[in-house]
Design a protein around this motif. Structure first.
Motif, PDB file in Angstrom:
ATOM      1  N   VAL A  57       0.820  -1.212   0.000  1.00 33.05           N
ATOM      2  CA  VAL A  57       0.000   0.000   0.000  1.00 33.05           C
ATOM      3  C   VAL A  57       0.853   1.262   0.000  1.00 33.05           C
ATOM      4  CG1 VAL A  57      -1.913  -1.174   1.138  1.00 33.05           C
ATOM      5  CG2 VAL A  57      -0.210   0.004   2.531  1.00 33.05           C
ATOM      6  N   TYR A  58       2.078   1.156   0.476  1.00 36.14           N
ATOM      7  CA  TYR A  58       2.982   2.308   0.455  1.00 36.14           C
ATOM      8  C   TYR A  58       3.459   2.577  -0.975  1.00 36.14           C
ATOM      9  CZ  TYR A  58       6.938   5.369   1.486  1.00 36.14           C
ATOM     10  OH  TYR A  58       7.818   6.431   1.513  1.00 36.14           O
ATOM     11  N   ILE A  70      -5.387   4.851   7.082  1.00 32.70           N
ATOM     12  CA  ILE A  70      -5.267   4.680   8.535  1.00 32.70           C
ATOM     13  C   ILE A  70      -4.234   3.610   8.858  1.00 32.70           C
ATOM     14  CG2 ILE A  70      -6.493   3.931  10.614  1.00 32.70           C
ATOM     15  CD1 ILE A  70      -9.041   5.149   9.333  1.00 32.70           C
ATOM     16  N   PHE A  71      -4.297   2.501   8.142  1.00 31.12           N
ATOM     17  CA  PHE A  71      -3.324   1.423   8.333  1.00 31.12           C
ATOM     18  C   PHE A  71      -1.911   1.901   8.010  1.00 31.12           C
ATOM     19  CE2 PHE A  71      -0.757  -1.738   6.056  1.00 31.12           C
ATOM     20  CZ  PHE A  71      -0.514  -2.648   7.075  1.00 31.12           C
ATOM     21  N   ARG A  72      -1.761   2.575   6.894  1.00 30.54           N
ATOM     22  CA  ARG A  72      -0.436   2.999   6.454  1.00 30.54           C
ATOM     23  C   ARG A  72       0.201   3.954   7.465  1.00 30.54           C
ATOM     24  NH1 ARG A  72      -1.961   4.341   1.796  1.00 30.54           N
ATOM     25  NH2 ARG A  72      -2.223   6.570   2.147  1.00 30.54           N
ATOM     26  N   GLU A  77       4.004   4.677  11.976  1.00 30.68           N
ATOM     27  CA  GLU A  77       4.344   5.254  13.276  1.00 30.68           C
ATOM     28  C   GLU A  77       4.681   4.166  14.285  1.00 30.68           C
ATOM     29  OE1 GLU A  77       4.808   8.667  15.822  1.00 30.68           O
ATOM     30  OE2 GLU A  77       4.860   8.245  13.677  1.00 30.68           O
ATOM     31  N   PHE A  78       3.965   3.056  14.231  1.00 32.60           N
ATOM     32  CA  PHE A  78       4.238   1.937  15.133  1.00 32.60           C
ATOM     33  C   PHE A  78       5.662   1.416  14.934  1.00 32.60           C
ATOM     34  CE2 PHE A  78       4.295  -2.694  15.802  1.00 32.60           C
ATOM     35  CZ  PHE A  78       3.907  -2.770  17.133  1.00 32.60           C
ATOM     36  N   THR A  79       6.034   1.228  13.681  1.00 33.66           N
ATOM     37  CA  THR A  79       7.380   0.724  13.378  1.00 33.66           C
ATOM     38  C   THR A  79       8.446   1.718  13.802  1.00 33.66           C
ATOM     39  OG1 THR A  79       6.488  -0.487  11.487  1.00 33.66           O
ATOM     40  CG2 THR A  79       8.861  -0.160  11.551  1.00 33.66           C
ATOM     41  N   ARG A  80       8.212   2.988  13.535  1.00 34.39           N
ATOM     42  CA  ARG A  80       9.202   4.014  13.880  1.00 34.39           C
ATOM     43  C   ARG A  80       9.405   4.110  15.385  1.00 34.39           C
ATOM     44  NH1 ARG A  80       9.622   9.191  15.459  1.00 34.39           N
ATOM     45  NH2 ARG A  80       7.374   9.367  15.780  1.00 34.39           N
ATOM     46  N   LEU A  81       8.317   4.119  16.133  1.00 37.67           N
ATOM     47  CA  LEU A  81       8.428   4.250  17.582  1.00 37.67           C
ATOM     48  C   LEU A  81       8.995   2.993  18.225  1.00 37.67           C
ATOM     49  CD1 LEU A  81       5.066   6.074  18.391  1.00 37.67           C
ATOM     50  CD2 LEU A  81       7.363   7.066  18.269  1.00 37.67           C
ATOM     51  N   ARG A  82       8.649   1.836  17.677  1.00 36.50           N
ATOM     52  CA  ARG A  82       9.117   0.597  18.281  1.00 36.50           C
ATOM     53  C   ARG A  82      10.619   0.400  18.101  1.00 36.50           C
ATOM     54  NH1 ARG A  82       6.769  -5.529  17.343  1.00 36.50           N
ATOM     55  NH2 ARG A  82       7.387  -6.357  19.361  1.00 36.50           N
ATOM     56  N   MET A 100      -3.190   7.294  13.764  1.00 37.32           N
ATOM     57  CA  MET A 100      -4.382   6.764  13.117  1.00 37.32           C
ATOM     58  C   MET A 100      -5.565   7.711  13.257  1.00 37.32           C
ATOM     59  SD  MET A 100      -4.330   2.615  13.601  1.00 37.32           S
ATOM     60  CE  MET A 100      -4.160   2.594  15.397  1.00 37.32           C
ATOM     61  N   ARG A 101      -5.671   8.403  14.386  1.00 35.13           N
ATOM     62  CA  ARG A 101      -6.760   9.371  14.566  1.00 35.13           C
ATOM     63  C   ARG A 101      -6.624  10.535  13.586  1.00 35.13           C
ATOM     64  NH1 ARG A 101      -6.055   8.424  20.172  1.00 35.13           N
ATOM     65  NH2 ARG A 101      -4.760  10.301  20.318  1.00 35.13           N
ATOM     66  N   VAL A 102      -5.392  10.992  13.388  1.00 39.94           N
ATOM     67  CA  VAL A 102      -5.161  12.087  12.446  1.00 39.94           C
ATOM     68  C   VAL A 102      -5.544  11.650  11.031  1.00 39.94           C
ATOM     69  CG1 VAL A 102      -3.387  13.523  11.370  1.00 39.94           C
ATOM     70  CG2 VAL A 102      -3.361  13.177  13.832  1.00 39.94           C
ATOM     71  N   ALA A 103      -5.138  10.444  10.653  1.00 43.37           N
ATOM     72  CA  ALA A 103      -5.475   9.917   9.327  1.00 43.37           C
ATOM     73  C   ALA A 103      -6.993   9.767   9.174  1.00 43.37           C
ATOM     74  CB  ALA A 103      -4.782   8.582   9.097  1.00 43.37           C
ATOM     75  N   ALA A 104      -7.652   9.277  10.219  1.00 44.45           N
ATOM     76  CA  ALA A 104      -9.105   9.102  10.171  1.00 44.45           C
ATOM     77  C   ALA A 104      -9.820  10.444  10.041  1.00 44.45           C
ATOM     78  CB  ALA A 104      -9.589   8.358  11.405  1.00 44.45           C
TER      79      ALA A 104
END
Length: 222
Positions: A57-58, A70-72, A77-82, A100-104
């Protein structure tokens, strides 16, 4: 018709044309959004590795795919923070949910674009038409003072032309109101699906980050 009545009719015709353009455009947007949501959810729940799905999707994003966006954003962000060793699991999830809230929110704004115009047209065009009617009837009765014979035939054409403004106002307002209610309902349904997907995706990431897997590259659906 007087200049005022002609101006009123021109405004109502323009409002009606713009309304139908928006109706057609919003209907296409809603249909594309529903189709994109269905297709992405099928891919997401197919058991595909989420990292692989993210790469797909990227590299080939669907501009109409709200859930995909939302997924993307969430997975990125999950990968970057982890990958930051100083971040604890809860902080990672908070940051992911925020993304995800911002994307939504952006997807919600895209769905609601121009819908408020339909509500405005539905609210004011009957009154604009009524203004034209009242003005036209006033001119018709004022014209009787210059007429030698006070008959219905003398005033009927002016009144008929004036009443056409009211009819035009309703012609513009009724489709706008019907379309507004329909699009609001569709938008709320799609946004509700986005929120449900976001909650489900959050649960998957939450389980994964608390599991004994140090690398996010192997994230799979639970």
């Amino acid at each position: 018709m007087s200049i005022v009545v002609m101006a009123v009719m021109a405004i109502l015709i323009l409002a009606s044309v713009v309304t139908w353009v928006i109706i057609v455009e919003r209907a296409r947007t809603m249909n594309k959004a529903k189709k994109a949501l269905f297709e992405f959810e099928e891919r997401f729940w197919s058991g595909m590795d989420l990292t692989q799905l993210y790469k797909q999707v990227y590299n080939d994003p669907n501009p109409e795919g709200g859930a995909e966006s939302i997924f993307r954003n969430g997975f990125k962000e999950f990968t970057r923070l982890r990958q930051q060793n100083s971040m604890d699991p809860e902080s990672v999830m908070v940051g992911t949910q925020r993304a995800m809230r911002v994307a939504a929110r952006k997807e919600s704004d895209k769905l609601d674009k121009h819908i408020s115009f339909l509500a405005t047209v539905g609210s004011i065009t009957p009154y604009i038409g009524l203004l034209g009617t009242v003005w036209g009837i006033m001119n018709s009765f004022q014209g009787l003072s210059d007429s030698a014979q006070l008959t219905l035939a003398a005033v009927a054409p002016g009144i008929s032309e004036a009443l056409s403004a009211t009819a035009m106002g309703l012609f513009a307002a009724i489709p706008a109101v019907v379309a507004y209610n329909r699009f609001v309902s569709q938008s709320e349904t799609i946004i509700g699906s986005y929120e449900t997907f976001s909650d489900e995706f959050t649960s998957i990431l939450h389980r994964q980050i608390h599991a004994a897997k140090p690398q996010p590259q192997a994230v799979k659906q639970g």
